[in-house]
Design an enzyme around this catalytic site. Sequence first.
Site, PDB file in Angstrom:
ATOM      1  N   LYS A 266     -16.551  -5.141   9.927  1.00  0.00           N
ATOM      2  CA  LYS A 266     -16.773  -4.446   8.668  1.00  0.00           C
ATOM      3  C   LYS A 266     -17.874  -3.421   8.895  1.00  0.00           C
ATOM      4  O   LYS A 266     -18.903  -3.736   9.523  1.00  0.00           O
ATOM      5  CB  LYS A 266     -17.196  -5.438   7.591  1.00  0.00           C
ATOM      6  CG  LYS A 266     -16.097  -6.415   7.176  1.00  0.00           C
ATOM      7  CD  LYS A 266     -15.040  -5.746   6.313  1.00  0.00           C
ATOM      8  CE  LYS A 266     -14.056  -6.767   5.747  1.00  0.00           C
ATOM      9  NZ  LYS A 266     -13.048  -6.141   4.874  1.00  0.00           N
TER      10      LYS A 266
ATOM     11  N   LYS B 298      -0.748  -6.745   2.581  1.00  0.00           N
ATOM     12  CA  LYS B 298      -1.230  -7.960   1.924  1.00  0.00           C
ATOM     13  C   LYS B 298      -0.299  -8.266   0.762  1.00  0.00           C
ATOM     14  O   LYS B 298      -0.248  -7.494  -0.200  1.00  0.00           O
ATOM     15  CB  LYS B 298      -2.650  -7.751   1.380  1.00  0.00           C
ATOM     16  CG  LYS B 298      -3.732  -7.638   2.441  1.00  0.00           C
ATOM     17  CD  LYS B 298      -5.086  -7.387   1.797  1.00  0.00           C
ATOM     18  CE  LYS B 298      -6.185  -7.334   2.856  1.00  0.00           C
ATOM     19  NZ  LYS B 298      -7.477  -6.876   2.294  1.00  0.00           N
TER      20      LYS B 298
HETATM   21 MG    MG Z   1      -9.451  -4.148   4.466  1.00  0.00          MG
END
Ligand code: MG
Length: 389
Positions: free
Chosen positions: A177, A283
């Site tokens: 991240k 997703k």
């Molecule tokens: Mg992502």
Amino acid sequence: MIVEGVELRWLDLHLRTPHRTSYGTDTNRPVILARVVCDGAEGWGECAAFAEPTYSEEYAEGAWEVLRRHLVPRLLAAPPPTAPPGGSARDGWLALSGLLRGTLAGVVGHRMAKATLEMAVVDASLRASGTPFAAALGVEVADVDAGAVVGTRDDPGELVDEVEALVAAGYRRVKLKIAPGWDTVPVEAVRDRFPDLGLQVDANGAYRLDAAAGDAASADRLRRLDDAHLLCVEQPLAADDLVGTATLARRLSTPVCLDESVTSLRRLEEALALGACGVVCIKPGRLGGYGEAVAVHDAARAAGVPAWCGGMLETGLARAANATLAGLAGFTLPGDLGGGDRFEEGDPAGALAVTAGRVAVWRQAGMGPAPRPDALRRVTSRTEWLAGS
Ligand code: MG
């Protein structure tokens, strides 16, 4: 298939390691489960929404309300969801998913909440016929690559140590991240230590294309990451900035991956037409269900765009379904399917085991493992039973 009722369960789960991203830190991970009880079978669905509306507009309390007030009543009032006879298992569950989408279409948005019911109904249908999700998808592989995700940290040395442990555990792909101020230095530190590791970064929309954002927050900064030979830079700009993302994609040699931006097949098609999507993260929760996820997979594959399966810090139930989805041929990059048991209370469905960087496709009837009753009782703080007439 007559739906007799739906039980909503609120699970109070907490992450062993807080999940730090450019938008904040998640420690609580409440999970909503829907148990759909039909004549002859029951099925489980899991909601992807986080505690706070920071990844997207949806959040767990909101999903709970929209499920109990708007979505479950629509499901219970609709004609029984039944796939037309005679088709293949794949035709059957996709038809069921399409019917569900139609039943819930009157509610705008709330895709994660809708996906919860889609998963539960499809799971019930698959369990009733003894069909594993893999067979219904046409997935033949036994297991798939699982990538690991590491949040932002205070110190690059700490990050390198964490990546070292993941590599030692067998992971071949790690996602870092990033955020303005936590990008070039930590990424270079990891790349220097692991020259051959599959490495990608995820900004969760934290950068801006315009120089007025200042150097630290400007997307120009991402060009310095081109030398790190990343698999992709994920969601560099805001979810609704497809034109800006296309401009940025032309300036980078690293492929740009879209996550938050792709909320539907139509949005993927727009992004592809603009040249804003070199890789896509799929997703099911963000897309409103597994049916739409397959449609996005098929379109990406047809366009020659690599896909991978994203993660939302799920329990073993949704993780197993996602690992199975990731067995489709268009998922050419490792998904966010690793991490094992992430909950302080233990995973009520049993965490997906990672062996040498691989996770197994679910081979028993249904979408994934039903949660264990004793484990569920320990973490459930709220239930609501909504009965059909
Ligand atoms: Mg992502």
